[in-house]
Design an enzyme around this catalytic site. Structure first.
Site, short mmCIF file in Angstrom:
data_model
loop_
_atom_site.label_atom_id
_atom_site.label_comp_id
_atom_site.label_asym_id
_atom_site.label_seq_id
_atom_site.Cartn_x
_atom_site.Cartn_y
_atom_site.Cartn_z
N ASP A 1 -17.62 2.73 23.73
CA ASP A 1 -16.59 2.81 22.70
C ASP A 1 -15.40 1.95 23.10
O ASP A 1 -15.20 1.62 24.26
CB ASP A 1 -16.12 4.25 22.50
CG ASP A 1 -15.59 4.89 23.79
OD1 ASP A 1 -16.22 4.67 24.84
OD2 ASP A 1 -14.56 5.59 23.75
N GLU A 2 -14.62 1.56 22.10
CA GLU A 2 -13.35 0.88 22.30
C GLU A 2 -13.44 -0.26 23.33
O GLU A 2 -12.71 -0.27 24.32
CB GLU A 2 -12.28 1.91 22.70
CG GLU A 2 -12.09 2.96 21.61
CD GLU A 2 -11.11 4.06 21.99
OE1 GLU A 2 -10.92 4.32 23.20
OE2 GLU A 2 -10.53 4.68 21.08
N VAL A 3 -14.33 -1.18 23.09
CA VAL A 3 -14.50 -2.32 23.99
C VAL A 3 -13.43 -3.36 23.62
O VAL A 3 -13.71 -4.39 22.99
CB VAL A 3 -15.92 -2.93 23.89
CG1 VAL A 3 -16.13 -3.96 25.00
CG2 VAL A 3 -16.97 -1.83 24.00
#
Length: 492
Positions: free
Chosen positions: A163-165
């Protein structure tokens, strides 16, 4: 349920009261902040089970006992292999499904902050995202997965995070490829997670990878289908808002169904989702979030896509470097309410009564202004003292030192600096100041003792430094100034 949003229990807006088909209900243990001692887990696993949970999502981060080249990732208090085995034995005793979570792309701060691995950052200055172009990056991920797999036998699923790269595609190597039109951000993401998932499936055919779904949301339906990602992973759709958009959520689920995904997961939040520095858990907010998820579960077209279950996330930090959110014992009442809501499809007086009896409350509310009804559950002493300190410590010190007319008029900062105090006037506030100071020192001492039973010293130190020391140190300094002024006898 009496809390800061009213006294009436909140009920699901459905026409049926039959228990929903939510599948597995897993409690998320976010161990990157305030990791509890194993002794506390032995107390709360039975409670999780009694409340309706049947699994745990273990986000180890730096608490896993990595070995060899990865040993540098360990926290000073990292669990030992025997600790991990004890956790897994506890899970088996309660028939819990265990899903380990290891970040493999974004939120890699606990890895990339170390000099040994800093060259694997997507952007040299930022330790959050892994560079997907370097061969070493994949070797690192494989090694982490191998070590976690070695101690977790009989797994059905493994969560690979992703997530949230943030800043993906902004590294030098990515930009060069973009300039040559060889790839784009979506392709970079899909390629890496497919490689990670493929490695798990190849080396452990019985284990299915799960990933957070946020990076998939803006990828076109055509590209997602073309990637055949659905053959490699199961998406875990997360939303922690109290009143998220139902229509938008259903569109997303239909998109996943059309692009080949046959199984999905949901992720709600019972704590740690209302502010990075949140200290008390707003139960009604999290209850509303779970009532929304019940509506989504009811609307999922089960003939074309299967819901494996829901993870009740309990974030302890927003990321590796942020402050602590609500401590786990503080979030237990919210977890109890949310689990009962998912289990029964409603939160009515029946569920409220069950939670109250289970946790030893006479009433159920967020802000306990009295210690007379503090509950009786593992960690309830922490719940009680934290609530007392967060709601009253700063306020009581501010009121005493800033609103007392005798202090403002006769023992100001000017007087304190010069150790001047009128011997008659001080009688009007000395007793109260000493009483308030002594009472808070006692309360903090009791909290420290309770925290030390559950947490490692670093957690105790961090929480007290953030939430106690500013106000208590200020009050203590005032007492010291008062004592020195009295001792000096300075009437100038």
């Amino acid at each position: 349920m009496a809390d800061d949003h009213g006294d009436k229990p909140m009920e699901a807006d459905t026409n049926t009261l039959k228990p929903p088909q939510m599948g597995l209900k897993l409690v998320h243990l976010d161990l990157k902040g305030a990791p509890p001692k194993i002794s506390y887990l032995t107390q709360i696993f039975p409670l999780f089970s009694h409340l309706g949970a049947n699994g745990v999502l273990l986000e180890y981060e730096d608490m896993f006992p990595y070995e060899g080249k990865l040993q540098v990732l360990r926290s000073p208090n990292a669990y030992s292999p025997s600790d991990i085995r004890e956790i897994l034995n506890l899970a088996r005793m309660h028939n819990f499904e265990v899903i380990p979570l290891v970040q493999t792309f974004g939120h890699m701060e606990f890895v990339l902050k170390h000099k040994t691995f800093s060259h694997l950052r997507e952007m040299k200055s930022f330790p959050n995202s892994l560079n997907p172009h370097k061969k070493e990056s994949m070797e690192l991920v494989k090694s982490m997965i191998d070590q976690i797999m070695a101690i977790h036998t009989d797994l059905k699923w493994m969560h690979i995070g992703s997530d949230e790269v943030y800043y993906l595609g902004e590294g030098e190597e990515s930009k060069k490829l973009f300039e040559q039109s060889q790839t784009n951000v979506d392709s970079l993401f899909l390629s890496h997670v497919k490689a990670v998932a493929s490695y798990i499936i190849t080396s452990h055919p019985d284990v299915k990878p799960i990933l957070w779904d946020d990076m998939l949301r803006n990828i076109s339906e055509e590209k997602l289908k073309e990637s055949m990602l659905s053959q490699f992973v199961e998406p875990m759709i997360w939303d922690y808002n109290a009143n998220f958009d139902m229509d938008k959520m259903m569109l997303q689920i239909h998109k996943y169904q059309r692009t080949g995904f046959s199984h999905i997961w949901f992720a709600s939040a019972f704590k740690g989702a209302t502010g990075a520095a949140q200290s008390l858990t707003p139960i009604s907010y999290h209850l509303a979030n779970h009532l929304q998820w019940l509506k989504v579960a009811e609307a999922v077209p089960r003939d074309s896509i299967q819901l494996h279950g829901i993870v009740l996330t309990g974030w302890q930090r927003y990321d590796h470097f942020s402050v602590l959110c609500e401590l786990l014992p503080v979030g237990i009442p919210s977890l109890a309410v949310c689990l009962q809501t998912l289990k029964n499809g409603i939160f009515s007086e029946k569920e409220e009564d069950f939670v109250q009896k289970c946790l030893g409350f006479k009433t159920l509310r967020v802000n306990f202004l009295s210690i007379e009804d503090a509950g009786n559950f593992p960690g309830s002493d922490i719940f009680n003292r934290v609530t007392q300190i967060i709601t009253s410590l700063q306020e009581s010190v501010d009121k005493l030192l800033e609103e007392n007319s005798y202090i403002k008029g006769w023992f100001s900062n000017y007087h304190r600096k010069r150790k001047i105090v009128h011997p008659i006037i001080i009688r009007h506030f000395e007793g109260e100041v000493r009483s308030v100071h002594a009472n808070w020192k006692t309360a903090v001492s009791e909290l420290s003792t309770a925290l030390e039973k559950i947490y490692y010293p670093e957690t105790v130190e961090e929480w007290l430094e953030e939430h106690v020391n500013p106000a208590l140190t200020r009050l203590g300094q005032f007492v010291q100034d008062m004592d020195e002024a009295l001792a000096s006898g300075n009437l100038k």
